[in-house]
Design a protein around this motif. Sequence first.
Motif, mmCIF file in Angstrom:
data_model
loop_
_atom_site.group_PDB
_atom_site.id
_atom_site.type_symbol
_atom_site.label_atom_id
_atom_site.label_comp_id
_atom_site.label_asym_id
_atom_site.label_seq_id
_atom_site.Cartn_x
_atom_site.Cartn_y
_atom_site.Cartn_z
ATOM 1 N N LYS A 37 0.796 -0.955 -0.133
ATOM 2 C CA LYS A 37 0.148 0.350 0.130
ATOM 3 C C LYS A 37 1.081 1.237 0.078
ATOM 4 O O LYS A 37 0.575 2.324 -0.332
ATOM 5 N N ASP A 38 1.894 1.371 0.868
ATOM 6 C CA ASP A 38 3.096 2.444 1.352
ATOM 7 C C ASP A 38 3.524 2.652 -0.750
ATOM 8 O O ASP A 38 3.752 3.915 -0.315
ATOM 9 N N ARG A 39 4.270 1.669 -0.641
ATOM 10 C CA ARG A 39 5.600 1.530 -1.699
ATOM 11 C C ARG A 39 3.732 1.844 -3.310
ATOM 12 O O ARG A 39 4.050 2.850 -4.196
ATOM 13 N N PHE A 47 9.034 4.169 -3.145
ATOM 14 C CA PHE A 47 10.552 4.187 -2.710
ATOM 15 C C PHE A 47 10.741 5.625 -1.342
ATOM 16 O O PHE A 47 11.794 5.825 -0.220
ATOM 17 N N GLY A 48 10.332 6.539 -1.603
ATOM 18 C CA GLY A 48 9.612 7.726 -0.826
ATOM 19 C C GLY A 48 10.982 9.224 -1.134
ATOM 20 O O GLY A 48 11.236 9.691 -0.419
ATOM 21 N N ILE A 49 11.388 8.863 -2.498
ATOM 22 C CA ILE A 49 12.459 9.180 -2.711
ATOM 23 C C ILE A 49 11.967 10.424 -3.898
ATOM 24 O O ILE A 49 12.018 12.057 -3.208
ATOM 25 N N ALA A 70 6.183 7.890 -11.345
ATOM 26 C CA ALA A 70 5.424 5.913 -11.267
ATOM 27 C C ALA A 70 6.708 5.554 -11.981
ATOM 28 O O ALA A 70 6.058 3.592 -11.481
ATOM 29 N N LYS A 71 7.391 5.718 -12.450
ATOM 30 C CA LYS A 71 8.758 4.084 -12.613
ATOM 31 C C LYS A 71 9.130 4.248 -11.482
ATOM 32 O O LYS A 71 9.646 3.244 -10.983
ATOM 33 N N GLU A 72 9.282 4.736 -10.295
ATOM 34 C CA GLU A 72 10.019 4.446 -9.152
ATOM 35 C C GLU A 72 8.776 4.162 -8.156
ATOM 36 O O GLU A 72 9.267 2.506 -7.419
ATOM 37 N N VAL A 73 7.566 3.628 -8.597
ATOM 38 C CA VAL A 73 6.659 2.864 -7.842
ATOM 39 C C VAL A 73 6.456 1.491 -8.259
ATOM 40 O O VAL A 73 6.464 0.474 -7.776
ATOM 41 N N ARG A 74 6.901 1.623 -9.741
ATOM 42 C CA ARG A 74 6.783 0.078 -10.853
ATOM 43 C C ARG A 74 7.635 -0.270 -10.082
ATOM 44 O O ARG A 74 7.886 -1.550 -9.354
ATOM 45 N N GLY A 88 17.254 -0.009 -3.338
ATOM 46 C CA GLY A 88 16.624 0.533 -4.662
ATOM 47 C C GLY A 88 16.056 1.954 -4.560
ATOM 48 O O GLY A 88 15.663 3.128 -4.659
ATOM 49 N N SER A 89 16.438 2.394 -3.243
ATOM 50 C CA SER A 89 15.581 3.841 -2.570
ATOM 51 C C SER A 89 16.963 4.915 -3.166
ATOM 52 O O SER A 89 17.277 5.651 -3.348
ATOM 53 N N ASN A 90 18.432 3.797 -2.541
ATOM 54 C CA ASN A 90 19.591 4.198 -3.127
ATOM 55 C C ASN A 90 20.155 5.057 -4.649
ATOM 56 O O ASN A 90 20.791 5.370 -4.892
#
Length: 236
Positions: free
Chosen positions: A34-36, A41-43, A196-200, A154-156
Motif C-alpha cells: 500500500k505504501d509503495r 521508495f519515498g524519493i 511512476a517509474k519509482e513506484v513500479r 532501491g532507495s539508493n
Amino acid sequence: MKGKGFRYVPWVPKIGTPEEQRKAWTGDYEEMKKDRSETGFGIFVPPANRKALWKEADSPNFVIKNQLSEAQQAAYAKALTACRSQSVKQVTGKVITSDADRAEQENKLIQQVVERELNGDPKLITLASATGDCLKGKGYRVDSLRPSDLNGRGSNEFEAQKRQIALNDDIPEKDLPEGQYYEPHLPAATAKQYLAKEVRAALDDLECGKDFYAAYLPRNAEIVNRVSAEFGGSGF
C-alpha cells in the motif's frame, strides 16, 4: 536554557507511529504494498505528500525562538545545542557536540550492529540471494547481496538519480553540508513520470523480496530502536 538566559518550554511531541506505518516499517507485506503503491521508495514523492509525524512548528519553542532577533536566535541555537549535549551525557553517558554529531554517532552504531547481527545471518543471506536473483531476472541492477545493501538498493538508486537532477539544475548547492542538495524543481508532468517509474520499481522490489523483508525489517527495526534508546531516543 533558563541558566543561559533564554525562555524554554519543556516539550516532547505527543506522537505515536501510526499502526499501518509501523507495520510497513517492520515488513508487513500488505502495508508495504500500500505504501509503495503511493510513494515508491519515498524519493520522488512530492514534498507536500511526504508523511511526517510532527513538525518543528508544533513546538512552543519554535514561536519563542522566532520572536528573537537574528543575533539572539544564533545565541539561542548555540545554547540549545550545549544544553542538549549536557542532557544526553547526564542521561546516557554519551558525549555529543550537536544534533548532527548525535545522528552520525547513532547511524554509525546502527551500521555496526546491523553488520554484526544481520549481514552474517545465514537465513537472511539465503533470502537476500533469492531476492537478488529475482530482481536481476526482472532487469534490475543488483551490485551487492549483503542483506543491508539489498534493503537500501532501491532507495539508493533513485536517490542518486534525484541528486544528479539537483546538481544539474540552475539552483546552486551553496552553503549546504557535503552531500546535501536543494529539492529540484521538476515540472509536474516530469515529476509524475519519475514517481511512476519509482513506484513500479518499488513494487517489483517488494514482490521479489516479500520473504526477505518479512525476515529482515523486524530485526532491523529492533536494532534501530535499541540504539536510539542508548542515545536517549524513544524509537518508533
